[in-house]
Scaffold this motif. Sequence first.
Motif, PDB file in Angstrom:
ATOM      1  N   LEU A  98      -4.618  -3.706   3.079  1.00 19.00           N
ATOM      2  CA  LEU A  98      -4.759  -2.924   1.851  1.00 19.00           C
ATOM      3  C   LEU A  98      -5.978  -2.007   1.876  1.00 19.00           C
ATOM      4  CD1 LEU A  98      -3.823  -5.494  -0.943  1.00 19.00           C
ATOM      5  CD2 LEU A  98      -2.507  -3.504  -0.197  1.00 19.00           C
ATOM      6  N   ARG A 138       0.831  -1.204   0.000  1.00 17.89           N
ATOM      7  CA  ARG A 138       0.000   0.000   0.000  1.00 17.89           C
ATOM      8  C   ARG A 138       0.869   1.258   0.000  1.00 17.89           C
ATOM      9  NH1 ARG A 138      -4.601   1.822   4.464  1.00 17.89           N
ATOM     10  NH2 ARG A 138      -5.848   3.073   3.001  1.00 17.89           N
ATOM     11  N   VAL A 155       2.055  -4.397  -7.719  1.00 19.93           N
ATOM     12  CA  VAL A 155       1.683  -3.005  -7.501  1.00 19.93           C
ATOM     13  C   VAL A 155       1.828  -2.272  -8.833  1.00 19.93           C
ATOM     14  CG1 VAL A 155       2.068  -0.916  -6.146  1.00 19.93           C
ATOM     15  CG2 VAL A 155       2.592  -3.158  -5.163  1.00 19.93           C
ATOM     16  N   GLN A 199       1.009   4.190  -2.907  1.00 19.02           N
ATOM     17  CA  GLN A 199       0.730   5.594  -2.571  1.00 19.02           C
ATOM     18  C   GLN A 199       1.956   6.484  -2.688  1.00 19.02           C
ATOM     19  OE1 GLN A 199      -1.021   5.417   1.354  1.00 19.02           O
ATOM     20  NE2 GLN A 199      -2.957   4.549   0.618  1.00 19.02           N
ATOM     21  N   PRO A 237      -8.077  -5.344  -5.628  1.00 15.74           N
ATOM     22  CA  PRO A 237      -8.521  -4.071  -5.041  1.00 15.74           C
ATOM     23  C   PRO A 237      -9.979  -4.060  -4.613  1.00 15.74           C
ATOM     24  CG  PRO A 237      -7.151  -3.656  -6.965  1.00 15.74           C
ATOM     25  CD  PRO A 237      -7.411  -5.135  -6.932  1.00 15.74           C
ATOM     26  N   GLN A 268      -7.015  -0.766  -1.518  1.00 24.79           N
ATOM     27  CA  GLN A 268      -6.067   0.104  -2.222  1.00 24.79           C
ATOM     28  C   GLN A 268      -6.079  -0.184  -3.731  1.00 24.79           C
ATOM     29  OE1 GLN A 268      -3.901   2.646  -1.212  1.00 24.79           O
ATOM     30  NE2 GLN A 268      -3.587   2.841  -3.433  1.00 24.79           N
ATOM     31  N   VAL A 270      -3.367  -2.741  -6.485  1.00 26.28           N
ATOM     32  CA  VAL A 270      -2.584  -3.769  -5.798  1.00 26.28           C
ATOM     33  C   VAL A 270      -3.340  -5.098  -5.813  1.00 26.28           C
ATOM     34  CG1 VAL A 270      -1.435  -4.466  -3.669  1.00 26.28           C
ATOM     35  CG2 VAL A 270      -1.550  -2.039  -4.271  1.00 26.28           C
TER      36      VAL A 270
END
Length: 441
Positions: A361, A310, A440, A314, A390, A364, A367
Amino acid sequence: MTAPPPRGGTATPGGFLRGLFDIAVRAAQPVHRMAQALPAPPRGRTVVLGAGKAAGAMVHALEALWPQDAPLSGLVVTRYGHTPPLPTGLPARIEIAEAAHPVPDAAGLQAAERMLALTHGLAADDLVLCLISGGGSALLTLPCEGLTLQDKQTLNRALLHSGATIAEMNCVRKHLSRIKGGHLAAACAPAQVVTLAISDVPGDDPAVIASGPTVPDDSTCADALAILTRYGITLPHAVQAALRRGDLETPKPGDPRLAGQQVHLLATPQQSLQAAAEAAGATGLAVYLLGDAIEGESRDVGRVHGAMARAVAQGRSSLQRPCVLLSGGETTVTVRRAEGPAPRGRGGRAGEFCMGVAEALQGQPGVWALAADTDGIDGMEDNAGAIVSPDTLARANALGLDLAGHQQRNDAYGFFSALGDLVVTGPTHTNVNDFRALLVL
C-alpha cells in the motif's frame, strides 16, 4: 452496522473491519447448525470423542441439544485456555481435556491414548459422535511405532517452519499416527460413527480437517515421504524405512470398518465470509469476495491484496469504490533463518499478511486492512491478527521501526504491537481459518 466515515468519527474504518471479523466469528459458532446434524439417540451407548480448538464449544452445544434422559459420555481435547465457561444449568457429561498446540505435548498424548481406549468394546447398537475442528492434528497425538513424542514435537516444528501447506502437513501427520487418517473411526467399528466438523482448511475436505481421524484417507506413505523429502525433513531411520515399505498405511476408501460413516460440516470459511459480506453490503458498500481457499506465502498474498486495493483506490481497477475486499484460506509462513544479532521474531500468518499489505500500500490514502485468525490466536501469540491503516508506515518510521527488518525476522507481532495495532480477542471457541478484509473509501 452503519457505513464507516472516510476519516475519524466514532465508527472508525478500523472499528468497522473489526465488526466484520466479529460477525464472521459469530457465524462459525457450532450451536447454529448442530441440531439438524444430530442423529437420534441409539439403542446402545452414545460415546463422544473429538479434538480441536472448537471442541469445548462443540461439547457445550451438544450437551444442550442432546436429550437429558439419553446416556452420554466421552472425552474431547482442546487447546489450553480454549474451554469456554459451562453455561448455567448445563450438565457436564463429557470430559474436556486441554493440551498444547501447535506443538503437541504429553497431555495431548495421554488424551489420545484415553480416547482410543474408550473405543474398546463398542457394539453395532452404539453411536460415536466425533467433534472435530482445526487444531486437532496437534492436540490428538498418538505417534506410530518407532516415533516418540519428542520426535513428533521436532517434526511439527519443522513442518510449521517449512512453508508446507496444511494438506501436506496433515498427509505426513496421518501416516505417522495411530489415531489420525481414519484410524479412530476404524477403532470404533462396528459402532455407527457420525462426525460433526468445523472446517479450517481450503476446500473443506474432511480428510484434511484435523488430519481426518474419522474418514478414509486416499494419500499414501509414498506421498508422505515425498513431502518430507521436498522440505528436507528427516525422521528416525526405522520410521523412514517403514514409510518406504508402506507399513504405515492409513485406512482407505472402501475399508469396511468405515462403511456407513457420516460427516456433517457445521461451519465453513465460506459461511463466515458470506455473513461478513452481507453485513458490509447492508451499509451500501460494494463487496468483492475473492475466495475462501486462498493459499500461498502469507507475505506474498498480502502484497497481492494490497496492490489490488491500491489500484482500486487510485481508480485503476474495474472494481468500484467504496468497497470491501474479503478473502479467507490458510496461507503459510516460511520462517527465515535468523541472521546477525537480532533474534527471530514473533507472529503468525495474519501478521505476516498485514506486513505484506502495508508494504504494497505504501501509505495509500483511503485504504484500511484487517487480517485475523478466527480462533483468536495468530500462530503462538496472544493476538488474533493486526490492522493496517493509511498512516501505518508513517507511524512506524516515526518510531524507528523498519518494516523490512521485521519481515526478515518474521516479527509481525513486534511491528504491530509497537504501533498499538494488534487485534486481540482471546480464544473465540471456533476455527474457520483466516479472515481478511480490506476497506477502500
